[in-house]
Design a protein around this motif. Structure first.
Motif, PDB file in Angstrom:
ATOM      1  N   PHE A 218       0.836  -1.195   0.000  1.00  0.00           N
ATOM      2  CA  PHE A 218       0.000   0.000   0.000  1.00  0.00           C
ATOM      3  C   PHE A 218       0.879   1.257   0.000  1.00  0.00           C
ATOM      4  N   ALA A 219       1.909   1.258   0.843  1.00  0.00           N
ATOM      5  CA  ALA A 219       2.801   2.412   0.954  1.00  0.00           C
ATOM      6  C   ALA A 219       3.561   2.644  -0.349  1.00  0.00           C
ATOM      7  N   GLN A 220       4.073   1.605  -0.954  1.00  0.00           N
ATOM      8  CA  GLN A 220       4.816   1.752  -2.201  1.00  0.00           C
ATOM      9  C   GLN A 220       3.926   2.240  -3.337  1.00  0.00           C
ATOM     10  N   ARG A 221       2.676   1.825  -3.331  1.00  0.00           N
ATOM     11  CA  ARG A 221       1.746   2.211  -4.391  1.00  0.00           C
ATOM     12  C   ARG A 221       1.258   3.656  -4.232  1.00  0.00           C
ATOM     13  N   HIS A 222       1.191   4.166  -2.982  1.00  0.00           N
ATOM     14  CA  HIS A 222       0.562   5.458  -2.739  1.00  0.00           C
ATOM     15  C   HIS A 222       1.489   6.524  -2.147  1.00  0.00           C
ATOM     16  N   VAL A 223       2.789   6.309  -2.147  1.00  0.00           N
ATOM     17  CA  VAL A 223       3.720   7.307  -1.622  1.00  0.00           C
ATOM     18  C   VAL A 223       3.628   8.568  -2.500  1.00  0.00           C
ATOM     19  N   ASN A 224       3.679   9.754  -1.861  1.00  0.00           N
ATOM     20  CA  ASN A 224       3.591  10.990  -2.653  1.00  0.00           C
ATOM     21  C   ASN A 224       4.976  11.410  -3.145  1.00  0.00           C
ATOM     22  N   GLU A 225       5.029  12.502  -3.900  1.00  0.00           N
ATOM     23  CA  GLU A 225       6.283  12.948  -4.522  1.00  0.00           C
ATOM     24  C   GLU A 225       7.337  13.367  -3.500  1.00  0.00           C
ATOM     25  N   ARG A 226       6.939  13.652  -2.278  1.00  0.00           N
ATOM     26  CA  ARG A 226       7.892  14.035  -1.231  1.00  0.00           C
ATOM     27  C   ARG A 226       8.290  12.848  -0.355  1.00  0.00           C
ATOM     28  N   GLY A 227       7.769  11.657  -0.668  1.00  0.00           N
ATOM     29  CA  GLY A 227       8.139  10.457   0.063  1.00  0.00           C
ATOM     30  C   GLY A 227       7.252  10.128   1.249  1.00  0.00           C
ATOM     31  N   TYR A 228       6.105  10.800   1.375  1.00  0.00           N
ATOM     32  CA  TYR A 228       5.203  10.579   2.501  1.00  0.00           C
ATOM     33  C   TYR A 228       4.010   9.723   2.090  1.00  0.00           C
ATOM     34  N   LEU A 229       3.470   9.012   3.067  1.00  0.00           N
ATOM     35  CA  LEU A 229       2.207   8.299   2.925  1.00  0.00           C
ATOM     36  C   LEU A 229       1.246   8.966   3.887  1.00  0.00           C
ATOM     37  N   ASN A 230       0.299   9.724   3.379  1.00  0.00           N
ATOM     38  CA  ASN A 230      -0.651  10.466   4.217  1.00  0.00           C
ATOM     39  C   ASN A 230      -1.924   9.641   4.387  1.00  0.00           C
ATOM     40  N   LEU A 231      -2.262   9.367   5.643  1.00  0.00           N
ATOM     41  CA  LEU A 231      -3.431   8.550   5.962  1.00  0.00           C
ATOM     42  C   LEU A 231      -4.408   9.331   6.827  1.00  0.00           C
ATOM     43  N   SER A 232      -5.684   8.968   6.733  1.00  0.00           N
ATOM     44  CA  SER A 232      -6.735   9.546   7.569  1.00  0.00           C
ATOM     45  C   SER A 232      -7.400   8.427   8.347  1.00  0.00           C
ATOM     46  N   VAL A 233      -7.628   8.662   9.637  1.00  0.00           N
ATOM     47  CA  VAL A 233      -8.317   7.689  10.487  1.00  0.00           C
ATOM     48  C   VAL A 233      -9.696   8.258  10.786  1.00  0.00           C
ATOM     49  N   GLN A 234     -10.733   7.488  10.461  1.00  0.00           N
ATOM     50  CA  GLN A 234     -12.109   7.933  10.687  1.00  0.00           C
ATOM     51  C   GLN A 234     -12.839   6.922  11.559  1.00  0.00           C
ATOM     52  N   SER A 235     -13.700   7.420  12.437  1.00  0.00           N
ATOM     53  CA  SER A 235     -14.525   6.501  13.225  1.00  0.00           C
ATOM     54  C   SER A 235     -15.664   5.994  12.343  1.00  0.00           C
ATOM     55  N   ARG A 236     -16.014   4.747  12.534  1.00  0.00           N
ATOM     56  CA  ARG A 236     -17.100   4.137  11.761  1.00  0.00           C
ATOM     57  C   ARG A 236     -18.448   4.532  12.361  1.00  0.00           C
ATOM     58  N   ARG A 237     -19.470   4.563  11.530  1.00  0.00           N
ATOM     59  CA  ARG A 237     -20.818   4.844  12.025  1.00  0.00           C
ATOM     60  C   ARG A 237     -21.320   3.701  12.891  1.00  0.00           C
TER      61      ARG A 237
ATOM     62  N   ILE B 282      -9.115   3.277   8.091  1.00  0.00           N
ATOM     63  CA  ILE B 282      -7.956   4.070   7.689  1.00  0.00           C
ATOM     64  C   ILE B 282      -7.961   4.156   6.177  1.00  0.00           C
ATOM     65  N   SER B 283      -7.877   5.393   5.667  1.00  0.00           N
ATOM     66  CA  SER B 283      -7.885   5.590   4.224  1.00  0.00           C
ATOM     67  C   SER B 283      -6.751   6.520   3.816  1.00  0.00           C
ATOM     68  N   LEU B 284      -6.460   6.501   2.534  1.00  0.00           N
ATOM     69  CA  LEU B 284      -5.437   7.357   1.972  1.00  0.00           C
ATOM     70  C   LEU B 284      -5.945   8.789   1.954  1.00  0.00           C
ATOM     71  N   ASP B 285      -5.129   9.720   2.435  1.00  0.00           N
ATOM     72  CA  ASP B 285      -5.463  11.145   2.390  1.00  0.00           C
ATOM     73  C   ASP B 285      -4.966  11.674   1.052  1.00  0.00           C
ATOM     74  N   THR B 286      -5.885  11.963   0.132  1.00  0.00           N
ATOM     75  CA  THR B 286      -5.522  12.368  -1.224  1.00  0.00           C
ATOM     76  C   THR B 286      -5.547  13.878  -1.419  1.00  0.00           C
ATOM     77  N   TRP B 287      -5.740  14.650  -0.347  1.00  0.00           N
ATOM     78  CA  TRP B 287      -5.804  16.098  -0.459  1.00  0.00           C
ATOM     79  C   TRP B 287      -4.456  16.647  -0.934  1.00  0.00           C
ATOM     80  N   VAL B 288      -4.499  17.554  -1.898  1.00  0.00           N
ATOM     81  CA  VAL B 288      -3.292  18.201  -2.404  1.00  0.00           C
ATOM     82  C   VAL B 288      -3.529  19.703  -2.354  1.00  0.00           C
ATOM     83  N   ALA B 289      -2.572  20.418  -1.790  1.00  0.00           N
ATOM     84  CA  ALA B 289      -2.690  21.874  -1.693  1.00  0.00           C
ATOM     85  C   ALA B 289      -2.641  22.492  -3.080  1.00  0.00           C
TER      86      ALA B 289
END
Length: 86
Positions: free
Chosen positions: A35-54, A65-72
């Motif tokens: 997962f990390a190798q597939r989704h690492v960003n251009e700066r070498g980070y893997l940004n994740l978001s943790v959300q509580s389930r309903r 836990i999901s990939l944080d895809t937000w880009v400034a």
């Protein structure tokens, strides 16, 4: 909105009598590395978001836990003094 990309894992919150809590994660190393190798960003980070389930999952999972895809967005170039309208 883009479809969320979830990390395959177990995430369970344990709440203590004193009001504290801890989030226990269980992740297969091979799954995490892939997962990390597939989704690492251009700066070498893997940004994740943790959300509580309903609702609690069938295996007791309370969070996902999901990939944080937000880009400034790039900052706009500063206006030259002669372009300021006032």
């Amino acid at each position: 909105m883009a479809e969320k990309i979830f990390l395959k894992c177990s995430a369970k919150e344990k709440t203590f009598a004193n009001g504290g809590s801890i989030l226990n994660l269980g992740i297969k190393v091979a799954d995490l590395l892939e997962f990390a190798q597939r989704h690492v960003n251009e700066r070498g980070y893997l940004n994740l978001s943790v959300q509580s389930r309903r609702e609690i999952g069938k295996f007791g999972d309370t969070h996902t836990i999901s990939l944080d895809t937000w880009v400034a967005k790039p900052k706009a170039e500063a206006m030259h003094e002669s372009e300021i309208p006032f």
